[in-house]
Design an enzyme around this catalytic site. Sequence first.
Site, PDB file in Angstrom:
ATOM      1  N   SER A 120     -38.276 -71.620 -40.990  1.00 48.61           N
ATOM      2  CA  SER A 120     -38.817 -72.705 -40.979  1.00 48.61           C
ATOM      3  C   SER A 120     -40.132 -72.706 -41.881  1.00 48.61           C
ATOM      4  O   SER A 120     -40.819 -71.892 -41.596  1.00 48.61           O
ATOM      5  CB  SER A 120     -39.209 -73.230 -39.416  1.00 48.61           C
ATOM      6  OG  SER A 120     -39.809 -74.298 -39.311  1.00 48.61           O
TER       7      SER A 120
ATOM      8  N   HIS B 119     -41.218 -80.147 -45.738  1.00 45.53           N
ATOM      9  CA  HIS B 119     -40.958 -79.213 -44.627  1.00 45.53           C
ATOM     10  C   HIS B 119     -39.080 -78.983 -44.667  1.00 45.53           C
ATOM     11  O   HIS B 119     -38.403 -79.751 -45.348  1.00 45.53           O
ATOM     12  CB  HIS B 119     -41.050 -80.316 -43.181  1.00 45.53           C
ATOM     13  CG  HIS B 119     -39.850 -79.502 -42.040  1.00 45.53           C
ATOM     14  ND1 HIS B 119     -38.791 -80.159 -41.900  1.00 45.53           N
ATOM     15  CD2 HIS B 119     -40.138 -78.500 -41.346  1.00 45.53           C
ATOM     16  CE1 HIS B 119     -38.289 -79.605 -40.634  1.00 45.53           C
ATOM     17  NE2 HIS B 119     -39.266 -78.430 -40.497  1.00 45.53           N
TER      18      HIS B 119
ATOM     19  N   ARG C  50     -31.189 -72.880 -39.458  1.00 42.79           N
ATOM     20  CA  ARG C  50     -31.175 -72.042 -38.060  1.00 42.79           C
ATOM     21  C   ARG C  50     -29.801 -71.889 -37.716  1.00 42.79           C
ATOM     22  O   ARG C  50     -28.795 -72.481 -37.950  1.00 42.79           O
ATOM     23  CB  ARG C  50     -32.080 -72.774 -37.025  1.00 42.79           C
ATOM     24  CG  ARG C  50     -31.509 -74.167 -36.757  1.00 42.79           C
ATOM     25  CD  ARG C  50     -32.670 -74.789 -35.801  1.00 42.79           C
ATOM     26  NE  ARG C  50     -32.097 -76.196 -35.500  1.00 42.79           N
ATOM     27  CZ  ARG C  50     -32.481 -77.378 -36.242  1.00 42.79           C
ATOM     28  NH1 ARG C  50     -33.077 -77.303 -37.297  1.00 42.79           N
ATOM     29  NH2 ARG C  50     -31.828 -78.514 -36.010  1.00 42.79           N
TER      30      ARG C  50
END
Length: 305
Positions: free
Chosen positions: A94, A108, A112
């Site tokens: 992240s 951003h 995952r």
Amino acid sequence: MSQPNIDAVREYLLNLQANICKTLEEIDGQASFEIDDWQRPTGGGGRTRVLTNGAVFEQGGVNFSEVSGDSMPGSATANRPELAGRSYQAMGVSLVIHPHNPHVPTSHANVRFFIAEKDGEEPIWWFGGGYDLTPYYGNEEDVIHWHQTAKTACDPFGENVYADFKKWCDEYFYIKHRDECRGVGGLFFDDLNEWGFDRCFAFLQSIGDSYINAYAPIVTKRKDVEYGERERDFQLYRRGRYVEFNLVYDRGTLFGLQSGGRTESILMSLPPLVKWRYHWEPEAGSAEARLYTDFLPPRDWLALA
């Protein structure tokens, strides 16, 4: 359905983290990412990389984490009650990059993998992630490039993948109490497992690898654009929206805090400086007002290309 290969996912994520940091350091030309390896007492650990006070980036964090536990936290089971009571393993990269120059957007990205297990039952696994762009002063050329790069990464996996995950991103990064989107979107996906492990993992890699191709050219173009106190002040004000979303709505932040994650790494996404004002509105017709009217409302950016 192909079986999950957790070691391959871990290796990819660590390499992705290193490659992104290397490229961002080359763009910045001054600062380097400090590496902080950490262990989680209740299971797992991670590698946090943080750059501060660079020539281009005011602060950037690129975090790899791998955590495990005996039961899923509430943020993960709210929409998946069948996961309650299962042990879990979660890993991901992240990142959030906050530039100095208000003409360079904040960005951003997150990729995952989750797997939840219970004795006597098949494991439940899925991938999630995506990336989004948060400009302060909108530029159509930049936003089109961002979305075209995202679409190119999605296209090998299906005709509607980009459109579906673009729409999901617009809906997810929406600040309900402000009635506005956080930025100009990108991609968001979660609970991805219907293609089988190999294809889902390939998609995750396509998205992860495309992030830096989407962001780096924008930074290079805008990092030397002149700005003054007015632009900097507006940037700090708009950063407040970023903080509000991350602390109120963001699933990753909530999962990290509820699962007993490492607070310093979880909150590295927050900007170093930010402002709030009471009931402030931009001057009609200004560049600041154009962000609200022309960029934050969801639209088909590639139709402009």
